[in-house]
Design a protein around this motif. Structure first.
Motif, mmCIF file in Angstrom:
data_model
loop_
_atom_site.group_PDB
_atom_site.id
_atom_site.type_symbol
_atom_site.label_atom_id
_atom_site.label_comp_id
_atom_site.label_asym_id
_atom_site.label_seq_id
_atom_site.Cartn_x
_atom_site.Cartn_y
_atom_site.Cartn_z
ATOM 1 N N ALA A 43 11.321 -19.369 -2.638
ATOM 2 C CA ALA A 43 12.534 -18.250 -2.493
ATOM 3 C C ALA A 43 11.497 -17.101 -2.062
ATOM 4 O O ALA A 43 10.763 -16.786 -2.694
ATOM 5 C CB ALA A 43 13.189 -17.858 -3.736
ATOM 6 N N ASN A 44 11.743 -16.508 -1.275
ATOM 7 C CA ASN A 44 10.953 -15.309 -0.669
ATOM 8 C C ASN A 44 12.008 -14.133 -0.751
ATOM 9 O O ASN A 44 13.252 -13.973 -0.334
ATOM 10 C CB ASN A 44 10.746 -15.339 0.994
ATOM 11 N N LEU A 45 11.135 -12.911 -0.812
ATOM 12 C CA LEU A 45 11.980 -11.537 -1.047
ATOM 13 C C LEU A 45 11.466 -10.521 -0.384
ATOM 14 O O LEU A 45 10.209 -10.354 -0.567
ATOM 15 C CB LEU A 45 12.278 -11.390 -2.640
ATOM 16 N N LEU A 46 11.913 -9.936 0.993
ATOM 17 C CA LEU A 46 11.348 -8.986 1.541
ATOM 18 C C LEU A 46 11.684 -7.510 0.911
ATOM 19 O O LEU A 46 12.717 -7.129 0.993
ATOM 20 C CB LEU A 46 11.728 -9.037 3.071
ATOM 21 N N VAL A 47 10.476 -6.924 0.128
ATOM 22 C CA VAL A 47 10.544 -5.518 -0.327
ATOM 23 C C VAL A 47 9.876 -4.788 0.486
ATOM 24 O O VAL A 47 8.538 -4.937 0.509
ATOM 25 C CB VAL A 47 10.172 -5.851 -1.678
ATOM 26 N N ASN A 48 10.181 -3.492 0.644
ATOM 27 C CA ASN A 48 9.387 -2.618 1.601
ATOM 28 C C ASN A 48 8.997 -3.170 2.703
ATOM 29 O O ASN A 48 7.721 -2.946 3.030
ATOM 30 C CB ASN A 48 8.331 -1.872 0.820
ATOM 31 N N LYS A 54 0.739 -1.272 -0.155
ATOM 32 C CA LYS A 54 0.051 -0.044 0.121
ATOM 33 C C LYS A 54 0.864 1.328 0.034
ATOM 34 O O LYS A 54 0.341 2.330 -0.141
ATOM 35 C CB LYS A 54 -0.899 -0.014 1.053
ATOM 36 N N SER A 55 2.167 1.005 0.175
ATOM 37 C CA SER A 55 3.071 2.319 0.206
ATOM 38 C C SER A 55 3.633 2.475 -1.296
ATOM 39 O O SER A 55 3.652 1.505 -2.141
ATOM 40 C CB SER A 55 4.051 1.898 1.147
ATOM 41 N N TRP A 112 4.740 -3.442 10.179
ATOM 42 C CA TRP A 112 3.874 -3.957 9.235
ATOM 43 C C TRP A 112 3.320 -5.316 9.187
ATOM 44 O O TRP A 112 2.229 -5.568 9.083
ATOM 45 C CB TRP A 112 4.178 -3.331 7.865
ATOM 46 N N ASP A 113 4.202 -6.212 9.408
ATOM 47 C CA ASP A 113 4.070 -7.494 9.496
ATOM 48 C C ASP A 113 3.029 -7.730 10.672
ATOM 49 O O ASP A 113 2.357 -8.787 10.394
ATOM 50 C CB ASP A 113 5.494 -7.876 9.629
ATOM 51 N N LEU A 114 3.475 -7.377 11.845
ATOM 52 C CA LEU A 114 2.617 -7.754 12.897
ATOM 53 C C LEU A 114 1.420 -7.004 13.271
ATOM 54 O O LEU A 114 0.709 -7.243 14.137
ATOM 55 C CB LEU A 114 3.528 -7.434 14.305
#
Length: 214
Positions: free
Chosen positions: A120-125, A96-97, A130-132
Protein backbone atom coordinates in the motif's frame (compact mmCIF):
# COMPACT_ATOMS: atom_id res chain seq x y z
CA UNK A 1 -11.64 -12.05 -14.73
CA UNK A 2 -8.30 -10.38 -15.45
CA UNK A 3 -7.19 -8.63 -12.23
CA UNK A 4 -4.88 -5.58 -12.34
CA UNK A 5 -1.70 -6.00 -10.34
CA UNK A 6 -1.58 -2.34 -9.26
CA UNK A 7 -4.59 -0.09 -8.64
CA UNK A 8 -4.42 3.67 -8.03
CA UNK A 9 -7.09 5.39 -5.94
CA UNK A 10 -7.95 9.09 -6.35
CA UNK A 11 -10.41 9.71 -3.48
CA UNK A 12 -12.04 12.93 -4.66
CA UNK A 13 -15.25 14.66 -3.59
CA UNK A 14 -14.65 14.93 0.16
CA UNK A 15 -15.37 18.67 0.35
CA UNK A 16 -18.42 18.52 -1.91
CA UNK A 17 -19.76 15.62 0.15
CA UNK A 18 -19.35 17.61 3.37
CA UNK A 19 -21.16 20.63 1.94
CA UNK A 20 -24.01 18.45 0.70
CA UNK A 21 -24.38 17.15 4.25
CA UNK A 22 -24.48 20.61 5.82
CA UNK A 23 -20.88 20.47 7.09
CA UNK A 24 -17.90 22.71 6.56
CA UNK A 25 -15.55 21.51 3.80
CA UNK A 26 -12.80 20.17 6.05
CA UNK A 27 -15.18 17.70 7.70
CA UNK A 28 -15.19 15.61 4.55
CA UNK A 29 -11.67 14.27 5.00
CA UNK A 30 -12.25 12.36 8.23
CA UNK A 31 -15.19 10.65 6.53
CA UNK A 32 -12.79 9.27 3.94
CA UNK A 33 -10.89 7.06 6.37
CA UNK A 34 -13.27 4.09 6.56
CA UNK A 35 -13.58 4.01 2.76
CA UNK A 36 -9.79 3.80 2.53
CA UNK A 37 -9.42 0.63 4.55
CA UNK A 38 -12.45 -0.89 2.84
CA UNK A 39 -10.92 -0.17 -0.57
CA UNK A 40 -7.63 -1.73 0.54
CA UNK A 41 -9.34 -4.88 1.83
CA UNK A 42 -11.53 -5.21 -1.25
CA UNK A 43 -8.58 -4.89 -3.63
CA UNK A 44 -6.53 -7.32 -1.56
CA UNK A 45 -9.31 -9.89 -1.44
CA UNK A 46 -9.86 -9.63 -5.20
CA UNK A 47 -6.21 -10.43 -5.92
CA UNK A 48 -4.68 -6.97 -6.46
CA UNK A 49 -1.02 -6.95 -5.41
CA UNK A 50 -0.43 -3.21 -4.89
CA UNK A 51 -2.62 -0.18 -4.22
CA UNK A 52 -1.69 3.50 -4.21
CA UNK A 53 -3.81 6.19 -2.53
CA UNK A 54 -3.58 9.88 -3.41
CA UNK A 55 -3.35 11.63 -0.04
CA UNK A 56 -2.58 15.27 -0.79
CA UNK A 57 -0.40 17.18 -3.22
CA UNK A 58 1.95 20.10 -2.83
CA UNK A 59 -0.67 22.16 -4.68
CA UNK A 60 -3.34 21.16 -2.16
CA UNK A 61 -1.34 22.85 0.59
CA UNK A 62 -2.40 26.23 -0.86
CA UNK A 63 -5.88 25.65 0.57
CA UNK A 64 -7.06 27.32 3.81
CA UNK A 65 -5.15 26.14 6.88
CA UNK A 66 -8.21 24.52 8.45
CA UNK A 67 -8.44 22.26 5.39
CA UNK A 68 -4.72 21.49 5.18
CA UNK A 69 -4.72 20.46 8.84
CA UNK A 70 -7.76 18.26 8.27
CA UNK A 71 -6.36 16.36 5.29
CA UNK A 72 -2.93 16.09 6.89
CA UNK A 73 -4.45 14.58 10.03
CA UNK A 74 -6.50 12.23 7.86
CA UNK A 75 -3.35 11.04 6.05
CA UNK A 76 -1.59 10.36 9.35
CA UNK A 77 -4.54 8.32 10.54
CA UNK A 78 -4.83 6.51 7.20
CA UNK A 79 -1.17 5.49 7.27
CA UNK A 80 -1.50 4.08 10.77
CA UNK A 81 -4.68 2.22 9.85
CA UNK A 82 -2.95 0.59 6.88
CA UNK A 83 0.10 -0.24 8.97
CA UNK A 84 -2.03 -1.80 11.71
CA UNK A 85 -3.83 -3.81 9.03
CA UNK A 86 -0.45 -5.29 8.11
CA UNK A 87 0.04 -3.70 4.71
CA UNK A 88 3.54 -3.31 3.31
CA UNK A 89 3.32 0.47 3.61
CA UNK A 90 5.29 3.17 1.82
CA UNK A 91 4.62 6.91 2.15
CA UNK A 92 5.96 9.00 -0.73
CA UNK A 93 6.23 12.79 -0.77
CA UNK A 94 8.48 15.80 -0.30
CA UNK A 95 9.84 15.22 3.19
CA UNK A 96 12.00 18.36 3.06
CA UNK A 97 8.93 20.58 3.04
CA UNK A 98 7.41 21.71 6.37
CA UNK A 99 4.06 20.51 5.02
CA UNK A 100 5.17 16.88 5.26
CA UNK A 101 3.96 15.46 8.61
CA UNK A 102 6.85 14.26 10.76
CA UNK A 103 4.63 11.49 12.10
CA UNK A 104 4.92 9.76 8.73
CA UNK A 105 8.71 9.82 8.42
CA UNK A 106 9.01 6.23 9.75
CA UNK A 107 6.95 5.07 6.77
CA UNK A 108 9.12 6.68 4.09
CA UNK A 109 10.93 3.35 3.91
CA UNK A 110 8.63 0.48 3.03
CA UNK A 111 7.49 -1.57 6.00
CA UNK A 112 7.39 -5.33 5.96
CA UNK A 113 3.85 -6.51 5.42
CA UNK A 114 2.16 -9.30 7.30
CA UNK A 115 1.36 -12.58 5.60
CA UNK A 116 -1.61 -12.31 3.29
CA UNK A 117 -1.39 -8.52 3.00
CA UNK A 118 -0.33 -6.43 0.00
CA UNK A 119 1.68 -3.31 -0.82
CA UNK A 120 0.00 0.00 0.00
CA UNK A 121 1.45 3.34 -1.06
CA UNK A 122 0.26 6.70 0.23
CA UNK A 123 1.17 9.91 -1.59
CA UNK A 124 1.57 12.70 0.98
CA UNK A 125 2.74 16.21 0.04
CA UNK A 126 3.40 14.72 -3.38
CA UNK A 127 4.10 16.73 -6.53
CA UNK A 128 4.89 15.42 -9.98
CA UNK A 129 7.64 18.03 -10.40
CA UNK A 130 9.22 16.92 -7.12
CA UNK A 131 8.98 13.30 -8.23
CA UNK A 132 10.74 13.92 -11.54
CA UNK A 133 13.29 16.58 -10.56
CA UNK A 134 16.15 14.08 -10.15
CA UNK A 135 15.90 13.20 -13.84
CA UNK A 136 17.58 16.47 -14.79
CA UNK A 137 20.77 15.48 -12.97
CA UNK A 138 20.74 11.80 -13.87
CA UNK A 139 23.14 10.37 -16.41
CA UNK A 140 22.51 7.62 -18.96
CA UNK A 141 18.73 7.76 -18.65
CA UNK A 142 16.76 5.90 -21.31
CA UNK A 143 13.20 4.65 -21.66
CA UNK A 144 14.12 1.36 -20.02
CA UNK A 145 15.51 2.77 -16.78
CA UNK A 146 13.74 6.11 -16.29
CA UNK A 147 11.81 4.77 -13.28
CA UNK A 148 15.09 4.13 -11.45
CA UNK A 149 15.79 7.88 -11.43
CA UNK A 150 12.58 9.25 -9.93
CA UNK A 151 11.64 9.77 -6.29
CA UNK A 152 8.84 7.20 -6.49
CA UNK A 153 11.10 4.47 -7.92
CA UNK A 154 9.75 1.88 -5.47
CA UNK A 155 6.20 2.17 -6.85
CA UNK A 156 5.43 -0.10 -9.79
CA UNK A 157 3.64 0.69 -13.04
CA UNK A 158 -0.10 1.25 -12.58
CA UNK A 159 -2.62 -0.92 -14.40
CA UNK A 160 -5.83 0.80 -13.34
CA UNK A 161 -6.62 4.18 -11.75
CA UNK A 162 -10.03 4.75 -10.17
CA UNK A 163 -11.24 8.27 -9.42
CA UNK A 164 -14.29 9.17 -7.36
CA UNK A 165 -16.18 12.47 -7.56
CA UNK A 166 -16.79 12.66 -11.30
CA UNK A 167 -13.71 14.66 -12.30
CA UNK A 168 -11.91 13.28 -15.35
CA UNK A 169 -8.32 14.26 -14.76
CA UNK A 170 -5.24 12.62 -13.24
CA UNK A 171 -4.19 15.71 -11.24
CA UNK A 172 -0.50 14.82 -11.51
CA UNK A 173 -0.94 11.29 -10.16
CA UNK A 174 2.35 9.38 -10.62
CA UNK A 175 2.99 10.48 -14.23
CA UNK A 176 5.63 7.84 -14.96
CA UNK A 177 3.77 4.89 -13.48
CA UNK A 178 0.40 5.89 -14.96
CA UNK A 179 1.64 6.06 -18.55
CA UNK A 180 -0.34 2.99 -19.69
CA UNK A 181 -2.97 2.85 -16.94
CA UNK A 182 -6.65 2.50 -17.73
CA UNK A 183 -8.74 5.22 -16.08
CA UNK A 184 -12.17 4.59 -14.49
CA UNK A 185 -14.29 7.43 -13.10
CA UNK A 186 -17.14 7.18 -10.59
CA UNK A 187 -19.57 10.04 -10.02
CA UNK A 188 -20.04 9.11 -6.36
CA UNK A 189 -18.08 11.11 -3.80
CA UNK A 190 -15.34 9.27 -1.94
CA UNK A 191 -17.08 9.27 1.49
CA UNK A 192 -19.99 7.45 -0.21
CA UNK A 193 -17.64 4.61 -1.15
CA UNK A 194 -19.13 1.17 -1.59
CA UNK A 195 -17.18 -2.02 -2.18
CA UNK A 196 -19.21 -2.51 -5.36
CA UNK A 197 -17.32 0.47 -6.82
CA UNK A 198 -14.15 -1.63 -6.86
CA UNK A 199 -15.98 -4.57 -8.40
CA UNK A 200 -17.42 -2.32 -11.12
CA UNK A 201 -14.01 -0.89 -11.93
CA UNK A 202 -12.28 -4.27 -12.03
CA UNK A 203 -15.05 -5.80 -14.15
CA UNK A 204 -14.67 -2.90 -16.59
CA UNK A 205 -10.88 -3.25 -16.59
CA UNK A 206 -11.11 -6.93 -17.48
CA UNK A 207 -12.92 -6.01 -20.72
CA UNK A 208 -10.24 -3.56 -21.88
CA UNK A 209 -7.70 -4.36 -24.55
CA UNK A 210 -4.35 -3.95 -22.82
CA UNK A 211 -1.60 -3.56 -25.40
CA UNK A 212 0.94 -1.35 -23.58
CA UNK A 213 1.41 0.47 -26.85
CA UNK A 214 2.14 -2.68 -28.86
Amino acid sequence: MRIPKHVGIIPDGNRRWAQNHGMTKEKGYENGLDPGILAYRTCRDMGVEEITFYGFTTDNTKRPSVQTKAFTDACIKAANILYDEGASLLVIGNTKSPMFPKELLPFTERTKGKEGQIKANLLVNYGWHWDLNTLADAENVNKNNIQNHIQSFDISRLDLIIRWGGRRRLSGFLPVQSIYADFYVLDEYWPDFDTSHISQALNWYSTQDVTLGG
